[in-house]
Write a protein that holds these residues in place. Structure first.
Motif, short mmCIF file in Angstrom:
data_model
loop_
_atom_site.label_atom_id
_atom_site.label_comp_id
_atom_site.label_asym_id
_atom_site.label_seq_id
_atom_site.Cartn_x
_atom_site.Cartn_y
_atom_site.Cartn_z
N VAL A 31 2.31 -0.53 6.20
CA VAL A 31 3.46 0.37 6.20
C VAL A 31 4.25 0.28 7.50
O VAL A 31 5.46 0.55 7.52
CB VAL A 31 3.01 1.83 5.94
N ARG A 32 3.62 -0.13 8.58
CA ARG A 32 4.32 -0.26 9.85
C ARG A 32 4.97 -1.63 10.03
O ARG A 32 5.64 -1.87 11.03
CB ARG A 32 3.36 0.00 11.02
N ASP A 33 4.78 -2.52 9.06
CA ASP A 33 5.37 -3.84 9.15
C ASP A 33 6.90 -3.75 9.18
O ASP A 33 7.50 -2.88 8.54
CB ASP A 33 4.91 -4.69 7.96
N PRO A 45 -7.50 8.49 3.59
CA PRO A 45 -6.09 8.14 3.76
C PRO A 45 -5.83 7.02 4.76
O PRO A 45 -4.70 6.82 5.18
CB PRO A 45 -5.49 9.45 4.26
N HIS A 46 -6.88 6.31 5.17
CA HIS A 46 -6.71 5.21 6.13
C HIS A 46 -5.58 4.30 5.67
O HIS A 46 -5.52 3.89 4.51
CB HIS A 46 -8.03 4.44 6.24
N PHE A 47 -4.65 3.97 6.57
CA PHE A 47 -3.50 3.15 6.21
C PHE A 47 -3.91 1.81 5.60
O PHE A 47 -3.18 1.23 4.80
CB PHE A 47 -2.63 2.90 7.44
N GLY A 48 -5.08 1.32 5.98
CA GLY A 48 -5.53 0.05 5.44
C GLY A 48 -5.81 0.11 3.95
O GLY A 48 -5.91 -0.93 3.30
N MET A 66 1.83 9.25 6.25
CA MET A 66 2.49 8.15 5.54
C MET A 66 3.99 8.40 5.45
O MET A 66 4.81 7.52 5.75
CB MET A 66 1.89 7.99 4.14
N LEU A 67 4.38 9.61 5.04
CA LEU A 67 5.80 9.92 4.90
C LEU A 67 6.51 9.94 6.26
O LEU A 67 7.67 9.54 6.38
CB LEU A 67 6.00 11.25 4.18
#
Length: 468
Positions: free
Chosen positions: A257-259, A295-298, A443-444
Motif C-alpha cells: 500500500v505504501r508503494d 491487520p498487518h499490511f503484509g 490503511m485508510l
C-alpha cells in the motif's frame, strides 16, 4: 504471509526447538531484562506517574530492541505470543513493556532451506515434490513459518508454499509458561491483576495459527464469499500440495500500500480502495461474524488496474480468522449505535451485555468510558458534528483519515481509564476486533482517503437490527 519489502536478512542455520533450551534462553533473557529494568527504577515504569526524561525513553527503547532481537531469534510461538500480548498489554502493562512486545514484528530472519525442507518432504512426499520447482530463498519469513515461491512443472502455475517451522506447535505450552514467568520476573504487571485469562487466550490463538487445515478452510471460505465481488482477490488453495504443516496457494501479485504506484493513484481511486477495505471489515463482523483479525499490511496487496474501477485488493493469510457470536455482535452494535446517536443509555446496555463494563461503574468512570466510545466513532460522525474538528472534513463531508490523530487520542483515553479502580481487562473479542479496526484506520490513513463511512456503518447496524 506476504512477500517482504525489506532488504534480505541473513538466514538462520538452526532453530532452538527443544523446550529446555528455549526455556533456558527465555529465562536468561528475562533475568537480564528484569535486572536492568529494576535497576533503572521500578517506580518509573508505570505510565503517568512521573514525566520521563529523554534518557529514560532512550533506555527503554534500547531494551525494547534487545528483547525484540533476541526473541526474534527464537522464532516460534514465543515471538507470536509476544505480539499478541502487546495487544492486551496496552490495557495493563507500562508503555515500555508494550513497546518491547510491539517490536516483535513478522519480518525476522528466515531459516536455511535445510531446516524447512524435511518438513516439506515429510508432509507431501518426494513424488509430489517432484511436481514442483521451489525457490529455496523465501519470499517472506515470520515467527511460525516462512513462504517460498514455486512453479508447477506441468503447467507453469505460480504458487506460494507456506511451511511451518519444525517443532513450533510442540513448543507452545512450554513457551507460554516461560513467557508468563518472564512477565512476573520483570515485575511489569500490576499487583493483584490475574493475567491467567490473557494467557489462555494467547494459547488458543497460537494453536489456531499453527493449524494450517483451519487456515485452508478459512481461505476457501473467504474465496467463496467474495467470488462475486470484483474488488477483492483471494488466493486459490492447492490441496494436493497442502497438509497440517504446509499450505500451498496460488501466487497473487500486488503492490504494498505504501508503494509509489499506489500512492500516486488519484484520490477517487484511493477512496474506492479505502471504501472497499472498510466495507469488507463491516461485512466480516456485522454480517458474517468471521473476521480476519491480523491487520498487518503484509496481509494485503494492491493490484493496480489499467484504469479506474479495475484496482483490486489481494487478501492474504487467514490464519488469524476469528468467529464472533451473534450475542456479542448485537451487544457491540448497541455500543456503536449509542455512541453515534449520543445515546449513553443504549451504549451502557450494550457494554454491559458483552462484559465490557460492570454494573457498579460510578458516574465519573462511565463518563470516561462513554467519551472513549464516542471518540472512536469520530470518522462516522455527520459533517458539522461539533465533536469533530472542522479541519478533519473536506468540502464534501469526507473524513480526512490521513490527517487525523484519532488512534493516539484514543490510546491516551484508554491509558487513563486503565488506571481507574473500575478497570478490567476487556473481553478477548474486543481486543482482536479492535486490532482489525485499528488496521482499517491505518490503511485508510496510509491511502490518504477522504471519505465518510457513516452510511456504510449505519447500513451494517440496520442489518444487525433486522436479524434480531
Amino acid at each position: 504471509m506476504p512477500p517482504s519489502d525489506d532488504h534480505p536478512k541473513p538466514s538462520m542455520s538452526s532453530l532452538k526447538t527443544g523446550s529446555l533450551e528455549r526455556s533456558i534462553a527465555l529465562t536468561k533473557l528475562g533475568v537480564g531484562a528484569g535486572a536492568k529494568l529494576v535497576a533503572h527504577s521500578i517506580a518509573n515504569i508505570f505510565r503517568g506517574e512521573i514525566d520521563r526524561s529523554s534518557a529514560d525513553r532512550e533506555f527503554y527503547q534500547r531494551q525494547a530492541q534487545v528483547l525484540a532481537d533476541e526473541l526474534g531469534k527464537l522464532k516460534g510461538s514465543v515471538m507470536k505470543a509476544g505480539q499478541m500480548l502487546s495487544l492486551y498489554g496496552q490495557y495493563f502493562l507500562p508503555e515500555e513493556a508494550v513497546e518491547v512486545l510491539s517490536e516483535l514484528q513478522d519480518d525476522t530472519p528466515p531459516v536455511d532451506w535445510k531446516v524447512v525442507a524435511p518438513v516439506l518432504e515429510r508432509n507431501l512426499g518426494r513424488s509430489r515434490l517432484r511436481e514442483l520447482e521451489i525457490d529455496t530463498t523465501p519470499l517472506a519469513a515470520a515467527s511460525l513459518g516462512q513462504v517460498h515461491r514455486a512453479r508447477r512443472r506441468s503447467d507453469g502455475r505460480e504458487l506460494c508454499v507456506k511451511i511451518q517451522y519444525p517443532g513450533v506447535a510442540d513448543a507452545i505450552e512450554s513457551d507460554i509458561r516461560t513467557l508468563s514467568r518472564l512477565l512476573l520476573m520483570t515485575r511489569l504487571t500490576p499487583k493483584g491483576l490475574d493475567i491467567t485469562p490473557v494467557f489462555h487466550e494467547v494459547r488458543e490463538m497460537l494453536y489456531r495459527e499453527v493449524d494450517y487445515e483451519s487456515e485452508r478452510h478459512y481461505t476457501e471460505e473467504f474465496a467463496e464469499r467474495l467470488a462475486d465481488d470484483p474488488r477483492f482477490v483471494v488466493p486459490e488453495v492447492f490441496g494436493e500440495y497442502s497438509s497440517d504443516q504446509v499450505l500451498t496457494t496460488s501466487f497473487e501479485a500486488g503492490s504494498h500500500v505504501r508503494d509509489e504506484t499506489v500512492q500516486k493513484l488519484s484520490l477517487a481511486r484511493r477512496n474506492a480502495l479505502g471504501n472497499a477495505f472498510l466495507e469488507l471489515f463491516l461485512t466480516e463482523f456485522f454480517d458474517w461474524g468471521m473476521v480476519q483479525s491480523d491487520p498487518h499490511f503484509g496481509n494485503y496487496r494492491i493490484r493496480v488496474g489499467a484504469r479506474a474501477g479495475e484496482d483490486r485488493i489481494v487478501l492474504l493469510d487467514f490464519g488469524a480468522t476469528r468467529i464472533f457470536g451473534r450475542g456479542f455482535i448485537e451487544g457491540y452494535s448497541e455500543i456503536v449505535a449509542g455512541a453515534l446517536a449520543h445515546d449513553r443509555e443504549r451504549l451502557r446496555r450494550g457494554a454491559q451485555a458483552i462484559g465490557l463494563i460492570a454494573p457498579g461503574f460510578n458516574t465519573a468512570a462511565l463518563d470516561a468510558f462513554f467519551g472513549m466510545c464516542e471518540a472512536i466513532v469520530e470518522p462516522f460522525a455527520e459533517a458539522g458534528d461539533p465533536r469533530v474538528a472542522p479541519a478533519l472534513h473536506n468540502a464534501k463531508g469526507g473524513y480526512k483519515w490521513g490527517e487525523s490523530d484519532l488512534p493516539m487520542r484514543s490510546s491516551r483515553i484508554a491509558a487513563l481509564n486503565a488506571l481507574s479502580v473500575h478497570f478490567r481487562v476487556p473481553p478477548r473479542e474486543i481486543v482482536f476486533l479492535h486490532r482489525r479496526l485499528a488496521g482499517v484506520f491505518i490503511m485508510l490513513a496510509t491511502l490518504g482517503c477522504e471519505l465518510s463511512g457513516r452510511e456504510a456503518l449505519l447500513a451494517a447496524l440496520a442489518r444487525v437490527e433486522a436479524q434480531r
